[in-house]
Motif scaffolding. Structure first.
Motif, mmCIF file in Angstrom:
data_model
loop_
_atom_site.group_PDB
_atom_site.id
_atom_site.type_symbol
_atom_site.label_atom_id
_atom_site.label_comp_id
_atom_site.label_asym_id
_atom_site.label_seq_id
_atom_site.Cartn_x
_atom_site.Cartn_y
_atom_site.Cartn_z
ATOM 1 N N GLY A 195 0.779 -1.231 0.000
ATOM 2 C CA GLY A 195 0.000 0.000 0.000
ATOM 3 C C GLY A 195 0.812 1.283 0.000
ATOM 4 O O GLY A 195 0.247 2.370 -0.105
ATOM 5 N N ARG A 196 2.127 1.179 0.112
ATOM 6 C CA ARG A 196 2.958 2.383 0.069
ATOM 7 C C ARG A 196 3.109 2.870 -1.363
ATOM 8 O O ARG A 196 3.036 2.089 -2.318
ATOM 9 N N LEU A 197 3.329 4.180 -1.504
ATOM 10 C CA LEU A 197 3.578 4.796 -2.808
ATOM 11 C C LEU A 197 5.011 5.316 -2.838
ATOM 12 O O LEU A 197 5.513 5.859 -1.840
ATOM 13 N N PHE A 198 5.658 5.161 -3.997
ATOM 14 C CA PHE A 198 7.024 5.643 -4.179
ATOM 15 C C PHE A 198 7.102 6.540 -5.405
ATOM 16 O O PHE A 198 6.397 6.329 -6.391
ATOM 17 N N ASN A 199 7.963 7.545 -5.331
ATOM 18 C CA ASN A 199 8.319 8.340 -6.499
ATOM 19 C C ASN A 199 9.438 7.567 -7.186
ATOM 20 O O ASN A 199 10.563 7.532 -6.704
ATOM 21 N N ALA A 200 9.121 6.927 -8.294
ATOM 22 C CA ALA A 200 10.055 6.003 -8.936
ATOM 23 C C ALA A 200 10.478 6.488 -10.311
ATOM 24 O O ALA A 200 9.748 7.211 -10.991
ATOM 25 N N SER A 201 11.676 6.073 -10.697
ATOM 26 C CA SER A 201 12.107 6.227 -12.080
ATOM 27 C C SER A 201 12.515 4.852 -12.587
ATOM 28 O O SER A 201 12.959 3.998 -11.815
ATOM 29 N N VAL A 202 12.349 4.641 -13.876
ATOM 30 C CA VAL A 202 12.550 3.334 -14.490
ATOM 31 C C VAL A 202 13.518 3.479 -15.655
ATOM 32 O O VAL A 202 13.394 4.405 -16.459
ATOM 33 N N VAL A 203 14.484 2.568 -15.720
ATOM 34 C CA VAL A 203 15.377 2.493 -16.879
ATOM 35 C C VAL A 203 14.980 1.269 -17.689
ATOM 36 O O VAL A 203 14.901 0.154 -17.152
ATOM 37 N N ILE A 204 14.735 1.497 -18.977
ATOM 38 C CA ILE A 204 14.305 0.440 -19.880
ATOM 39 C C ILE A 204 15.387 0.248 -20.942
ATOM 40 O O ILE A 204 15.871 1.225 -21.523
ATOM 41 N N ASP A 205 15.777 -1.004 -21.187
ATOM 42 C CA ASP A 205 16.862 -1.270 -22.136
ATOM 43 C C ASP A 205 16.324 -1.356 -23.569
ATOM 44 O O ASP A 205 15.106 -1.330 -23.791
ATOM 45 N N PRO A 206 17.220 -1.443 -24.566
ATOM 46 C CA PRO A 206 16.779 -1.448 -25.972
ATOM 47 C C PRO A 206 15.930 -2.658 -26.368
ATOM 48 O O PRO A 206 15.302 -2.630 -27.430
ATOM 49 N N GLU A 207 15.913 -3.690 -25.535
ATOM 50 C CA GLU A 207 15.031 -4.836 -25.806
ATOM 51 C C GLU A 207 13.652 -4.643 -25.194
ATOM 52 O O GLU A 207 12.785 -5.511 -25.291
ATOM 53 N N GLY A 208 13.468 -3.507 -24.501
ATOM 54 C CA GLY A 208 12.186 -3.220 -23.876
ATOM 55 C C GLY A 208 12.042 -3.806 -22.486
ATOM 56 O O GLY A 208 10.956 -3.784 -21.908
ATOM 57 N N GLU A 209 13.138 -4.314 -21.925
ATOM 58 C CA GLU A 209 13.100 -4.883 -20.580
ATOM 59 C C GLU A 209 13.412 -3.807 -19.532
ATOM 60 O O GLU A 209 14.198 -2.894 -19.791
ATOM 61 N N ILE A 210 12.822 -3.932 -18.369
ATOM 62 C CA ILE A 210 13.130 -3.008 -17.273
ATOM 63 C C ILE A 210 14.490 -3.394 -16.707
ATOM 64 O O ILE A 210 14.671 -4.497 -16.170
ATOM 65 N N ALA A 211 15.460 -2.484 -16.847
ATOM 66 C CA ALA A 211 16.830 -2.740 -16.391
ATOM 67 C C ALA A 211 17.016 -2.326 -14.936
ATOM 68 O O ALA A 211 17.854 -2.892 -14.236
ATOM 69 N N ALA A 212 16.251 -1.329 -14.476
ATOM 70 C CA ALA A 212 16.384 -0.866 -13.094
ATOM 71 C C ALA A 212 15.193 -0.014 -12.714
ATOM 72 O O ALA A 212 14.570 0.631 -13.569
ATOM 73 N N VAL A 213 14.886 -0.017 -11.420
ATOM 74 C CA VAL A 213 13.869 0.874 -10.847
ATOM 75 C C VAL A 213 14.513 1.561 -9.651
ATOM 76 O O VAL A 213 15.085 0.898 -8.779
ATOM 77 N N TYR A 214 14.433 2.885 -9.623
ATOM 78 C CA TYR A 214 14.950 3.655 -8.489
ATOM 79 C C TYR A 214 13.783 4.325 -7.779
ATOM 80 O O TYR A 214 12.944 4.969 -8.414
ATOM 81 N N ARG A 215 13.749 4.188 -6.465
ATOM 82 C CA ARG A 215 12.730 4.838 -5.645
ATOM 83 C C ARG A 215 13.392 5.994 -4.896
ATOM 84 O O ARG A 215 14.335 5.768 -4.134
ATOM 85 N N LYS A 216 12.900 7.185 -5.134
ATOM 86 C CA LYS A 216 13.516 8.408 -4.615
ATOM 87 C C LYS A 216 13.766 8.331 -3.109
ATOM 88 O O LYS A 216 12.852 8.062 -2.327
ATOM 89 N N VAL A 217 15.004 8.616 -2.720
ATOM 90 C CA VAL A 217 15.407 8.528 -1.320
ATOM 91 C C VAL A 217 15.020 9.787 -0.544
ATOM 92 O O VAL A 217 14.498 9.705 0.567
ATOM 93 N N HIS A 218 15.286 10.956 -1.121
ATOM 94 C CA HIS A 218 15.039 12.229 -0.422
ATOM 95 C C HIS A 218 13.717 12.840 -0.893
ATOM 96 O O HIS A 218 13.630 13.327 -2.016
#
Length: 198
Positions: free
Chosen positions: A31-54
């Motif tokens: 139920g928590r919400l995060f301010n996230a950013s997503v890196v997607i690679d050239p194959e369309g796969e999610i390479a990383a997800v970052y959840r804002k620390v500050h």
């Protein structure tokens, strides 16, 4: 993943390119919400997800709605080993220095800095590049959001602090040639990182 991420995965796959997308509201299973950013690679796969620390808001705003992320995120991209950060994170040099423990060569930053503090945005983006001898790719919104005018001025900075490309205050695409050998040479020729004591 949400609909917007799925659509960006399709674009990345179709174009054969990397996409860094943020900020995106991510709902966790508890139920928590995060301010996230997503890196997607050239194959369309999610390479990383970052959840804002500050979280921004001084006990109001974002801090009342979102949960803070806890993890440092580094992902191998076309611009080398890349650390992720979001918006207000830019004010905390210790986050970037901690990412350097993973031999980061570049930072990707998505942001929504307002016009009233845009000179600080520009200065801090250059400072993070200089102090870590790494490329900084900092994308800031233009237009308005929740009544605030956003400052634009997206920027690409090289490891010496030279601005390679900078946007104006409107929506704009910027590009620069990146040479990872510049990181290696600059760290060798001016080895300031080796002199850290704290």
């Amino acid at each position: 993943t949400g609909n917007i991420v799925t659509r960006m995965q399709t674009v990345a796959r179709r174009q054969g390119t990397w996409i860094h997308a943020g900020s995106i509201v991510e709902a966790s299973g508890d139920g928590r919400l995060f301010n996230a950013s997503v890196v997607i690679d050239p194959e369309g796969e999610i390479a990383a997800v970052y959840r804002k620390v500050h979280l921004f808001g001084f006990d109001a705003g974002e801090t009342t709605v979102m949960s803070a992320g806890e993890d440092l995120v580094v992902v191998d991209t076309a611009v080398g080993s890349t650390g992720l950060a979001t918006c207000y994170d830019l004010r905390f040099p210790e986050l970037f220095r901690s990412l350097m423990g993973q031999d980061v060569q570049a930072f990707l930053i998505s942001s929504g800095w307002p016009t009233t503090r845009i000179s600080q945005w520009s200065l801090l983006a250059r400072a993070r590049a200089i102090e870590n001898q790494a490329y900084v790719f900092a994308c800031n919104e233009a237009g308005t959001h929740a009544g605030a005018t956003l400052g634009g001025r997206s920027v690409i900075v090289d490891p010496t602090g030279e601005v390679l490309a900078e946007a104006g205050t409107d929506e704009e695409v910027i590009a620069a040639t990146v040479d990872l050998d510049v990181v290696t040479r600059w760290r060798r020729d001016f080895p300031v990182l080796a002199d850290r004591r704290l």
